[in-house]
Design a protein around this motif. Structure first.
Motif, PDB file in Angstrom:
ATOM      1  N   CYS A 105     -21.144  11.679  -9.491  1.00 37.47           N
ATOM      2  CA  CYS A 105     -20.392  10.452  -9.223  1.00 37.47           C
ATOM      3  C   CYS A 105     -20.404   9.594 -10.483  1.00 37.47           C
ATOM      4  CB  CYS A 105     -20.999   9.687  -8.049  1.00 37.47           C
ATOM      5  SG  CYS A 105     -20.059   8.211  -7.573  1.00 37.47           S
ATOM      6  N   GLY A 106     -19.297   8.925 -10.725  1.00 36.23           N
ATOM      7  CA  GLY A 106     -19.197   8.021 -11.863  1.00 36.23           C
ATOM      8  C   GLY A 106     -17.962   7.166 -11.743  1.00 36.23           C
ATOM      9  N   LEU A 107     -17.808   6.242 -12.672  1.00 33.80           N
ATOM     10  CA  LEU A 107     -16.621   5.394 -12.721  1.00 33.80           C
ATOM     11  C   LEU A 107     -15.594   6.019 -13.662  1.00 33.80           C
ATOM     12  CD1 LEU A 107     -18.198   1.826 -12.890  1.00 33.80           C
ATOM     13  CD2 LEU A 107     -16.799   2.738 -11.030  1.00 33.80           C
ATOM     14  N   ALA A 108     -14.341   6.038 -13.245  1.00 35.21           N
ATOM     15  CA  ALA A 108     -13.278   6.601 -14.074  1.00 35.21           C
ATOM     16  C   ALA A 108     -11.937   6.059 -13.612  1.00 35.21           C
ATOM     17  CB  ALA A 108     -13.280   8.127 -13.999  1.00 35.21           C
ATOM     18  N   LEU A 109     -10.963   6.110 -14.499  1.00 35.50           N
ATOM     19  CA  LEU A 109      -9.598   5.737 -14.134  1.00 35.50           C
ATOM     20  C   LEU A 109      -9.000   6.847 -13.284  1.00 35.50           C
ATOM     21  CD1 LEU A 109      -8.244   4.355 -17.538  1.00 35.50           C
ATOM     22  CD2 LEU A 109      -8.992   3.044 -15.550  1.00 35.50           C
ATOM     23  N   PRO A 110      -8.430   6.525 -12.146  1.00 38.11           N
ATOM     24  CA  PRO A 110      -7.810   7.567 -11.321  1.00 38.11           C
ATOM     25  C   PRO A 110      -6.479   8.000 -11.930  1.00 38.11           C
ATOM     26  CG  PRO A 110      -7.401   5.433 -10.336  1.00 38.11           C
ATOM     27  CD  PRO A 110      -8.300   5.187 -11.525  1.00 38.11           C
ATOM     28  N   PRO A 111      -6.006   9.209 -11.601  1.00 38.78           N
ATOM     29  CA  PRO A 111      -4.652   9.600 -12.016  1.00 38.78           C
ATOM     30  C   PRO A 111      -3.629   8.611 -11.457  1.00 38.78           C
ATOM     31  CG  PRO A 111      -5.864  11.469 -11.118  1.00 38.78           C
ATOM     32  CD  PRO A 111      -6.682  10.260 -10.827  1.00 38.78           C
ATOM     33  N   ALA A 112      -2.488   8.530 -12.112  1.00 35.45           N
ATOM     34  CA  ALA A 112      -1.463   7.558 -11.708  1.00 35.45           C
ATOM     35  C   ALA A 112      -1.048   7.746 -10.254  1.00 35.45           C
ATOM     36  CB  ALA A 112      -0.253   7.670 -12.628  1.00 35.45           C
ATOM     37  N   THR A 113      -0.948   9.005  -9.817  1.00 33.22           N
ATOM     38  CA  THR A 113      -0.527   9.244  -8.432  1.00 33.22           C
ATOM     39  C   THR A 113      -1.568   8.714  -7.447  1.00 33.22           C
ATOM     40  OG1 THR A 113      -1.491  11.465  -8.605  1.00 33.22           O
ATOM     41  CG2 THR A 113       0.880  11.261  -8.967  1.00 33.22           C
ATOM     42  N   VAL A 114      -2.854   8.871  -7.781  1.00 27.77           N
ATOM     43  CA  VAL A 114      -3.914   8.368  -6.911  1.00 27.77           C
ATOM     44  C   VAL A 114      -3.957   6.851  -6.945  1.00 27.77           C
ATOM     45  CG1 VAL A 114      -6.410   8.345  -6.507  1.00 27.77           C
ATOM     46  CG2 VAL A 114      -5.260  10.481  -7.126  1.00 27.77           C
ATOM     47  N   ALA A 115      -3.766   6.262  -8.128  1.00 26.02           N
ATOM     48  CA  ALA A 115      -3.756   4.799  -8.234  1.00 26.02           C
ATOM     49  C   ALA A 115      -2.672   4.197  -7.348  1.00 26.02           C
ATOM     50  CB  ALA A 115      -3.554   4.384  -9.692  1.00 26.02           C
ATOM     51  N   ARG A 116      -1.525   4.861  -7.300  1.00 21.05           N
ATOM     52  CA  ARG A 116      -0.445   4.352  -6.438  1.00 21.05           C
ATOM     53  C   ARG A 116      -0.831   4.453  -4.964  1.00 21.05           C
ATOM     54  NH1 ARG A 116       2.897   6.765 -10.461  1.00 21.05           N
ATOM     55  NH2 ARG A 116       3.044   8.723  -9.289  1.00 21.05           N
ATOM     56  N   LEU A 117      -1.474   5.550  -4.579  1.00 22.46           N
ATOM     57  CA  LEU A 117      -1.900   5.703  -3.187  1.00 22.46           C
ATOM     58  C   LEU A 117      -2.939   4.649  -2.806  1.00 22.46           C
ATOM     59  CD1 LEU A 117      -2.241   9.599  -2.908  1.00 22.46           C
ATOM     60  CD2 LEU A 117      -0.427   8.176  -1.958  1.00 22.46           C
ATOM     61  N   LEU A 118      -3.813   4.310  -3.763  1.00 21.12           N
ATOM     62  CA  LEU A 118      -4.849   3.313  -3.508  1.00 21.12           C
ATOM     63  C   LEU A 118      -4.340   1.887  -3.674  1.00 21.12           C
ATOM     64  CD1 LEU A 118      -7.845   4.983  -5.383  1.00 21.12           C
ATOM     65  CD2 LEU A 118      -7.657   4.665  -2.915  1.00 21.12           C
ATOM     66  N   ASP A 119      -3.157   1.755  -4.277  1.00 18.09           N
ATOM     67  CA  ASP A 119      -2.587   0.433  -4.580  1.00 18.09           C
ATOM     68  C   ASP A 119      -3.535  -0.358  -5.482  1.00 18.09           C
ATOM     69  OD1 ASP A 119      -0.678  -1.563  -4.578  1.00 18.09           O
ATOM     70  OD2 ASP A 119      -1.409  -2.501  -2.740  1.00 18.09           O
ATOM     71  N   VAL A 120      -4.002   0.301  -6.559  1.00 18.50           N
ATOM     72  CA  VAL A 120      -4.821  -0.367  -7.557  1.00 18.50           C
ATOM     73  C   VAL A 120      -4.095  -0.306  -8.895  1.00 18.50           C
ATOM     74  CG1 VAL A 120      -6.964   0.195  -6.351  1.00 18.50           C
ATOM     75  CG2 VAL A 120      -6.125   1.733  -8.151  1.00 18.50           C
ATOM     76  N   ASP A 121      -4.490  -1.184  -9.816  1.00 17.11           N
ATOM     77  CA  ASP A 121      -3.890  -1.189 -11.142  1.00 17.11           C
ATOM     78  C   ASP A 121      -4.246   0.092 -11.894  1.00 17.11           C
ATOM     79  OD1 ASP A 121      -2.837  -3.695 -10.674  1.00 17.11           O
ATOM     80  OD2 ASP A 121      -4.563  -4.737 -11.562  1.00 17.11           O
ATOM     81  N   ALA A 122      -3.364   0.502 -12.772  1.00 19.69           N
ATOM     82  CA  ALA A 122      -3.575   1.744 -13.515  1.00 19.69           C
ATOM     83  C   ALA A 122      -4.818   1.686 -14.393  1.00 19.69           C
ATOM     84  CB  ALA A 122      -2.346   2.061 -14.361  1.00 19.69           C
ATOM     85  N   ASP A 123      -5.240   0.494 -14.789  1.00 25.55           N
ATOM     86  CA  ASP A 123      -6.411   0.361 -15.655  1.00 25.55           C
ATOM     87  C   ASP A 123      -7.672  -0.018 -14.878  1.00 25.55           C
ATOM     88  OD1 ASP A 123      -5.655  -2.174 -14.978  1.00 25.55           O
ATOM     89  OD2 ASP A 123      -5.698  -2.990 -17.013  1.00 25.55           O
ATOM     90  N   GLU A 124      -7.644   0.104 -13.554  1.00 24.67           N
ATOM     91  CA  GLU A 124      -8.801  -0.234 -12.728  1.00 24.67           C
ATOM     92  C   GLU A 124      -9.606   1.030 -12.423  1.00 24.67           C
ATOM     93  OE1 GLU A 124      -9.787  -1.883  -8.218  1.00 24.67           O
ATOM     94  OE2 GLU A 124      -7.903  -2.461  -9.189  1.00 24.67           O
TER      95      GLU A 124
END
Length: 255
Positions: A105-124
């Protein structure tokens, strides 16, 4: 395995060759047996190696063949049914029947498709939990579970700095939320380098990708992207959706 004349066949050569090879696998080969090399097979059937590769790729996609590192192309065993319809009331990692093991487990930027599904900013950055699933002594699937910090606000108070301990902490905190529902999509993909290593496959091997969204408090609280070996897995949804995905002449049914 005999020869055949392909020049007069109206369908694509590789498709007819796939059918001929498939029949030969049933009659002339046993599970685990290594096929002759591509040059020998191409000469035997009078086709270009590119045509042969297309036919072999189709048979691999259908789960009839396996390409194994350091071994070659072998006849695959029948696909095993893998249930991908856990209880609609359970989060990942919860429930007595959860078949996954958290590894990292760690912190990382999600792929763009996942970021859209989560409704989070691309740099979050999100928490990314990696889990694996095995069966009958072999790896079946690998999963990346993306969990925004907003879904596990109390996580920093947990004494779990990294690795499996942190993964278990994220899953435990996620399970504190009220799960309102899930949706799931299945698509065909190809294994990237990391997934291929986890699954003991070659990069580019066909895989089945199951994307699941988990909803809580009117939003997407987590997204799972699970990658299953297409050569050994037959995904089943029978427990909750009465849907089964199989191959060959087996029945395909949906509610």
């Amino acid at each position: 395995m005999g020869t055949t004349q392909l020049d007069t066949v109206p369908e694509p050569k590789y498709w007819h060759l796939k059918t001929v090879l498939g029949e030969a696998l049933d009659s002339d080969f046993t599970v685990g047996e290594i096929l002759p090399n591509e040059r020998e097979l191409a000469a035997r059937f009078g086709v270009a190696r590119a045509t042969l590769r297309q036919a072999l790729e189709q048979l691999e996609l259908e789960g009839r063949l396996q390409r194994r590192r350091g071994v070659g192309t072998t006849v695959a065993p029948p696909r095993m049914g893998v249930d991908v319809s856990p209880s609609p009331h359970d989060w990942p990692g919860a429930g007595a029947t959860d078949a996954w093991q958290a590894t990292e487990c760690g912190l990382a930027l999600p792929p763009a498709t996942v970021a859209r599904l989560l409704d989070v900013d691309a740099d979050e950055e999100t928490h990314v939990v990696r889990r694996v699933r095995a069966g009958h002594g072999q790896p079946l699937a690998t999963e990346l579970l993306y969990v925004p910090a907003a879904s596990v606000p109390d996580l920093p108070a947990i004494d779990a700095p990294s690795g499996p301990a942190l993964a278990r902490g994220v899953l435990r905190e996620l399970a504190r939320l009220d799960l309102e529902g899930q949706d799931r999509a299945v698509e065909l993909g190809s294994a990237g380098a990391v997934d291929a290593k986890e699954l003991d496959r070659l990069p580019g091997a066909p895989v089945l990708v199951v994307t699941t969204r988990y909803f809580s408090e009117g939003r997407t609280a987590a997204v799972s992207v699970a990658t299953y070996r297409a050569d050994t897995c037959r995904l089943t949804f029978g427990a909750y959706g009465d849907l089964e995905i199989s191959h060959g002449a087996e029945e395909r049914r949906a509610s």
